[in-house]
Structures are given as C-alpha cells and as structure tokens.
Write a protein that holds these residues in place. Structure first.
Motif, PDB file in Angstrom:
ATOM      1  N   LEU A   1       0.849  -1.195   0.000  1.00 26.78           N
ATOM      2  CA  LEU A   1       0.000   0.000   0.000  1.00 26.78           C
ATOM      3  C   LEU A   1       0.881   1.240   0.000  1.00 26.78           C
ATOM      4  N   ILE A   2       0.374   2.309  -0.619  1.00 29.64           N
ATOM      5  CA  ILE A   2       1.152   3.533  -0.733  1.00 29.64           C
ATOM      6  C   ILE A   2       0.277   4.737  -0.400  1.00 29.64           C
ATOM      7  N   SER A   3       0.862   5.682   0.314  1.00 27.56           N
ATOM      8  CA  SER A   3       0.142   6.905   0.695  1.00 27.56           C
ATOM      9  C   SER A   3       0.315   7.954  -0.399  1.00 27.56           C
ATOM     10  N   LEU A   4      -0.348   9.073  -0.233  1.00 25.30           N
ATOM     11  CA  LEU A   4      -0.234  10.175  -1.171  1.00 25.30           C
ATOM     12  C   LEU A   4       1.207  10.688  -1.237  1.00 25.30           C
ATOM     13  N   THR A   5       1.866  10.763  -0.101  1.00 26.47           N
ATOM     14  CA  THR A   5       3.266  11.188  -0.066  1.00 26.47           C
ATOM     15  C   THR A   5       4.141  10.197  -0.817  1.00 26.47           C
ATOM     16  N   GLY A   6       3.849   8.918  -0.666  1.00 29.02           N
ATOM     17  CA  GLY A   6       4.594   7.889  -1.397  1.00 29.02           C
ATOM     18  C   GLY A   6       4.362   7.967  -2.888  1.00 29.02           C
ATOM     19  N   ILE A   7       3.130   8.265  -3.281  1.00 26.22           N
ATOM     20  CA  ILE A   7       2.810   8.422  -4.702  1.00 26.22           C
ATOM     21  C   ILE A   7       3.598   9.590  -5.279  1.00 26.22           C
ATOM     22  N   ALA A   8       3.659  10.686  -4.527  1.00 27.97           N
ATOM     23  CA  ALA A   8       4.417  11.858  -4.977  1.00 27.97           C
ATOM     24  C   ALA A   8       5.886  11.491  -5.201  1.00 27.97           C
TER      25      ALA A   8
ATOM     26  N   PRO B   1      -8.885   3.252  -7.310  1.00 24.52           N
ATOM     27  CA  PRO B   1      -9.576   3.720  -6.102  1.00 24.52           C
ATOM     28  C   PRO B   1      -8.741   3.433  -4.848  1.00 24.52           C
ATOM     29  N   PRO B   2      -8.939   4.225  -3.797  1.00 24.95           N
ATOM     30  CA  PRO B   2      -8.229   3.947  -2.538  1.00 24.95           C
ATOM     31  C   PRO B   2      -8.660   2.599  -1.959  1.00 24.95           C
ATOM     32  N   VAL B   3      -7.763   2.011  -1.196  1.00 26.91           N
ATOM     33  CA  VAL B   3      -8.037   0.744  -0.528  1.00 26.91           C
ATOM     34  C   VAL B   3      -8.527   1.060   0.884  1.00 26.91           C
ATOM     35  N   PRO B   4      -9.703   0.551   1.266  1.00 29.03           N
ATOM     36  CA  PRO B   4     -10.177   0.824   2.631  1.00 29.03           C
ATOM     37  C   PRO B   4      -9.304   0.102   3.668  1.00 29.03           C
ATOM     38  N   VAL B   5      -8.852   0.853   4.654  1.00 26.94           N
ATOM     39  CA  VAL B   5      -8.047   0.289   5.737  1.00 26.94           C
ATOM     40  C   VAL B   5      -8.738   0.631   7.046  1.00 26.94           C
TER      41      VAL B   5
ATOM     42  N   ALA C   1      -8.261   7.106   8.725  1.00 26.20           N
ATOM     43  CA  ALA C   1      -9.028   7.956   7.815  1.00 26.20           C
ATOM     44  C   ALA C   1      -8.182   8.336   6.598  1.00 26.20           C
ATOM     45  N   ARG C   2      -6.883   8.020   6.631  1.00 26.84           N
ATOM     46  CA  ARG C   2      -5.989   8.343   5.524  1.00 26.84           C
ATOM     47  C   ARG C   2      -6.274   7.452   4.327  1.00 26.84           C
ATOM     48  N   SER C   3      -6.159   8.010   3.159  1.00 30.57           N
ATOM     49  CA  SER C   3      -6.330   7.220   1.944  1.00 30.57           C
ATOM     50  C   SER C   3      -5.007   6.557   1.586  1.00 30.57           C
ATOM     51  N   VAL C   4      -5.085   5.304   1.205  1.00 30.92           N
ATOM     52  CA  VAL C   4      -3.930   4.564   0.706  1.00 30.92           C
ATOM     53  C   VAL C   4      -4.359   3.801  -0.538  1.00 30.92           C
ATOM     54  N   TRP C   5      -3.407   3.525  -1.402  1.00 31.57           N
ATOM     55  CA  TRP C   5      -3.682   2.869  -2.661  1.00 31.57           C
ATOM     56  C   TRP C   5      -2.802   1.648  -2.822  1.00 31.57           C
ATOM     57  N   ASN C   6      -3.232   0.743  -3.676  1.00 33.74           N
ATOM     58  CA  ASN C   6      -2.438  -0.429  -4.028  1.00 33.74           C
ATOM     59  C   ASN C   6      -1.252   0.051  -4.855  1.00 33.74           C
ATOM     60  N   THR C   7      -0.061  -0.242  -4.411  1.00 31.12           N
ATOM     61  CA  THR C   7       1.153   0.245  -5.071  1.00 31.12           C
ATOM     62  C   THR C   7       1.250  -0.234  -6.512  1.00 31.12           C
TER      63      THR C   7
END
Length: 70
Positions: free
Chosen positions: A5-12, A33-37, A41-47
């Motif tokens: 999983l990757i955060s918005l900062t990681g995506i950047a 789409p974001p992955v529900p964790v 409340a932070r959005s994370v995505w499948n890397t």
C-alpha cells in the motif's frame, strides 16, 4: 501500513511530483480507487495499481475546453 500500500506522499515520491500534484492525479478518472483500511481515515492505494497508472501514457496539460464559438 503494509508494503503493498502507498500513501499520497509515497505516490508523490514514486512519480517525482509534488504532493499537491499527486493529489490531483488521484482525482483522475482512471486512477485506481483507494483501498479501505480499518482504523485510519488516511487514503492509501495499491502500489502495483498506482505503478500501472503512472506507466500509462497520458497527454500532458489540461484537456481541451469546448466553449461557445470553439
């Protein structure tokens, strides 16, 4: 957060763009789409899905606007 999983900062960081631009990319209709964790409340995505999106060829710049007289 797990390694897949990757955060918005990681995506950047992955895309080599600012965090603001990463947020804009996350609003793209083709962005995964974001992955529900549970418990956050932070959005994370499948890397892997984000890597596929970033590798896809996209036109640079804003989409053409069709207004009156155009």
């Amino acid at each position: 957060m797990t390694a897949d999983l990757i955060s918005l900062t990681g995506i950047a960081a992955l895309a080599g763009v600012s965090r603001q631009r990463a947020w804009q990319l996350s609003r793209h209709p083709q962005f995964p789409p974001p992955v529900p964790v549970e418990g956050t409340a932070r959005s994370v995505w499948n890397t892997a899905a984000v890597r596929v999106f970033l590798a896809a060829e996209r036109k640079p710049g804003r989409p053409a606007t069709r207004g009156p007289g155009r």
